[in-house]
Structures are given as structure tokens and as C-alpha cells.
Design a protein around this motif. Structure first.
Motif, PDB file in Angstrom:
ATOM      1  N   VAL A  12     -77.197 -29.983  12.975  1.00 12.59           N
ATOM      2  CA  VAL A  12     -76.245 -30.824  13.708  1.00 12.59           C
ATOM      3  C   VAL A  12     -76.454 -32.304  13.467  1.00 12.59           C
TER       4      VAL A  12
ATOM      5  N   GLY B 132     -67.205 -21.108   8.758  1.00 12.64           N
ATOM      6  CA  GLY B 132     -68.078 -22.266   8.872  1.00 12.64           C
ATOM      7  C   GLY B 132     -67.635 -23.273   9.907  1.00 12.64           C
TER       8      GLY B 132
ATOM      9  N   ALA C 282     -72.221 -25.013  17.145  1.00 12.96           N
ATOM     10  CA  ALA C 282     -73.545 -25.647  17.103  1.00 12.96           C
ATOM     11  C   ALA C 282     -73.515 -27.029  17.745  1.00 12.96           C
TER      12      ALA C 282
ATOM     13  N   VAL D   2     -71.741 -25.772   4.568  1.00 15.12           N
ATOM     14  CA  VAL D   2     -71.470 -24.685   5.513  1.00 15.12           C
ATOM     15  C   VAL D   2     -70.004 -24.281   5.432  1.00 15.12           C
TER      16      VAL D   2
ATOM     17  N   GLN E  95     -78.464 -21.899  19.026  1.00 17.74           N
ATOM     18  CA  GLN E  95     -78.017 -22.955  18.113  1.00 17.74           C
ATOM     19  C   GLN E  95     -78.704 -22.832  16.759  1.00 17.74           C
TER      20      GLN E  95
ATOM     21  N   SER F  53     -74.417 -31.513   3.935  1.00 18.09           N
ATOM     22  CA  SER F  53     -74.936 -30.240   4.404  1.00 18.09           C
ATOM     23  C   SER F  53     -73.902 -29.510   5.254  1.00 18.09           C
ATOM     24  N   LEU F  54     -73.140 -30.266   6.041  1.00 20.73           N
ATOM     25  CA  LEU F  54     -72.085 -29.655   6.837  1.00 20.73           C
ATOM     26  C   LEU F  54     -70.957 -29.158   5.924  1.00 20.73           C
TER      27      LEU F  54
ATOM     28  N   VAL G 213     -72.153 -15.468  11.421  1.00 21.59           N
ATOM     29  CA  VAL G 213     -72.834 -16.271  10.408  1.00 21.59           C
ATOM     30  C   VAL G 213     -72.733 -15.504   9.094  1.00 21.59           C
TER      31      VAL G 213
ATOM     32  N   VAL H 207     -76.926 -24.421  11.376  1.00 26.17           N
ATOM     33  CA  VAL H 207     -76.202 -25.678  11.169  1.00 26.17           C
ATOM     34  C   VAL H 207     -77.100 -26.839  11.581  1.00 26.17           C
TER      35      VAL H 207
ATOM     36  N   ARG I 105     -68.784 -22.161  13.241  1.00 26.84           N
ATOM     37  CA  ARG I 105     -70.236 -22.337  13.381  1.00 26.84           C
ATOM     38  C   ARG I 105     -70.588 -23.788  13.697  1.00 26.84           C
ATOM     39  N   ILE I 106     -69.957 -24.705  12.980  1.00 26.35           N
ATOM     40  CA  ILE I 106     -70.241 -26.123  13.203  1.00 26.35           C
ATOM     41  C   ILE I 106     -69.805 -26.546  14.597  1.00 26.35           C
TER      42      ILE I 106
END
Length: 278
Positions: free
Chosen positions: A32, A49, A56, A42, A25, A38-39, A234, A30, A52-53
């Protein structure tokens, strides 16, 4: 003694898996529990992205329930342990499905299948959480508008059942139904029956073996989940080292499981040797 060792061994693997999944993770970069901004960064900085989110968040959710499983094991609560298993399997199944599909299918087909799956999941979850406050037509329009804005032109996919979330796991649907039927307010629970059928009784050999068996299946699926999560790119790159570590952990889980389970089964078949710790 061997059945007790089987249970202890599976609990140790489960605890180790929490750390292993946590490392995967963190490698996704990311936050979480971070701010919406911030998200959003990404999403803007990485073409993958959204994957990834999603990955995570699912890994993080699985860790929370894995820790709850460890507490349930320490308290000899097979019902709590079984209840916590379901959401972990859902997380594992979704990660395996998303990254298995996106990597093994032709690019256009894989992306379309994954997005249809995510849209279906979003639709089902929103309908359930809002209890009808958001209507069918409004929700479909939201999905359609989002698809158009992203340039994917993917609409809501087929109806998504809870068992669909675990279909990518070996034995996932059968295990999910069993847990639902016997431990999660299902109509097949037998409170006076065997522990694997929802029975409640003294902590004996059967209970030890059942709890160990549940954790055994679970840690294997978590290791498979972690391997697929390691495939998540990533900034456009897949970390080969992370894949090697995840593959090595999966092999360790399988080897350890086979060893301690075989010893436990042999002890049960030869009870004069003593199968449970005293």
C-alpha cells in the motif's frame, strides 16, 4: 467493576482486530505504500487487481484510525474516539458493499454496480479535494475515457453521499449520522449533556459505558469488514482458510461482546454490586 470490564474487553478486541485486519491486508499481496510501478504490476498480473488494491488501501486506512481510537480510549477522550470511528465505518461499509455486491449479484450486474459505485466515489472525492479546480465536464470525460479504455463502458453512477458508504453495515447510517451530529462539528452536540450526545465531563459510569458501547459496535463492523475482505480473490483464487479464520474471529467478537455487555447491563441495574472499577 463490570462496566469497567466491558470497556477493557472491547479495547482488547479492538487491539486484536488491528492485527487480524493486518493479516488480511498482507494476504492480498499489495504494497500500500509502494511505488506506482508495483501497484501497476498488480493490475497487469491479476484480473481482479483493482479490487485487491482497493481492498488493501481501505484495510490499511481502517487500521490507522483503529490505532487512533485505542489512543483516544487510553486518554479517556470520547470525542476523539468518536471522530476516528467515522472513517473506519466508511472503510468497512465500502468493503462490505463491494464484495457483497460483486459476489451475490449476477456477474454482469455486480461488476457494473461496483464500478458505478467506485466512479461515483471518485467523482465526489475529486470534486471535494480539488475545490472546483477540476470541472464537472472534465471529470466526467476522465471517467468516461477510463471506462472506454477498460472496456467496461460504465459511466459515473448516481450521486454518492457519505452515508452511502456505510449503508451496507447493520445500523451504519444511523450510527454515522449520530457521530456526525454529536461529535463531528454537528449542530446537535450538547457539551453539557450526556457523554453519548457529545457531553464533556468527569469519567464516570456513563462515560465508561458509552466508550465501551462505541467500541463494541465498531469491532463488530470491523470483523464483518474483515470477513468480506477475505472474499477478495488473489490471482483468481479465494483463500478458504482465510475465510474460516475471519468467520471465527467474527464469532469470537460477537460472543465476547454479548458476555461482557450483559454483565455490564446487569451491574448497572443492580448498582449495589458495583458497576465501575475504582
Amino acid at each position: 467493576m463490570d462496566v469497567g470490564r466491558y470497556r477493557v474487553g472491547m479495547a482488547e478486541l479492538l487491539e486484536e482486530s488491528v492485527s487480524v485486519v493486518g493479516e488480511t491486508q498482507r494476504s492480498l499481496g499489495v504494497a500500500v505504500d509502494g511505488e506506482r510501478e508495483s501497484l501497476q504490476n498488480v493490475l497487469e498480473e491479476d484480473s481482479a487487481g483493482a479490487y485487491r488494491i482497493l481492498c488493501a488501501l481501505l484495510l490499511h486506512k481502517s487500521k490507522l484510525h483503529m490505532r487512533a481510537m485505542l489512543r483516544a480510549n487510553s486518554r479517556n477522550s470520547i470525542h476523539s474516539l468518536a471522530v476516528q470511528m467515522r472513517p473506519i465505518l466508511e472503510c468497512a461499509g465500502q468493503i462490505v458493499h463491494v464484495f457483497g455486491t460483486s459476489l451475490t449479484a449476477p456477474k454482469e450486474v455486480g461488476v457494473k454496480a461496483v464500478l458505478e459505485y467506485v466512479n461515483s466515489d471518485f467523482y465526489q472525492a475529486t470534486i471535494g479535494l480539488t475545490k472546483g479546480d477540476i470541472g464537472h465536464t472534465e471529470l466526467l470525460k476522465t471517467i468516461s475515457d477510463a471506462s472506454t479504455m477498460s472496456g467496461t463502458n460504465v459511466r459515473k453512477g448516481r450521486r454518492l453521499r457519505q452515508t452511502d458508504k456505510v449503508a451496507a453495515l447493520r445500523g451504519g447510517e444511523a450510527w454515522y449520522r449520530h457521530l456526525s451530529d454529536h461529535f463531528c462539528h454537528g449542530d446537535k452536540a450538547d457539551w453539557s449533556g450526556a457523554p453519548w450526545q457529545g457531553g464533556v465531563g468527569p469519567i464516570d459510569l456513563a462515560t465508561d459505558f458509552t466508550i465501551a458501547g462505541f467500541m463494541d459496535y465498531l469491532v463488530k463492523q470491523v470483523a464483518v469488514m474483515n470477513l468480506h475482505a477475505a472474499l477478495c480473490p488473489v490471482d483468481g483464487e479465494v483463500d478458504d482458510g482465510r475465510i474460516e479464520l475471519a468467520g471465527a474471529h467474527l464469532q469470537k467478537v460477537r460472543d465476547t461482546s454479548e458476555s461482557v455487555r450483559d454483565s455490564a447491563v446487569a451491574a448497572i441495574k443492580n448498582p449495589e454490586n458495583g458497576a465501575r472499577d475504582q
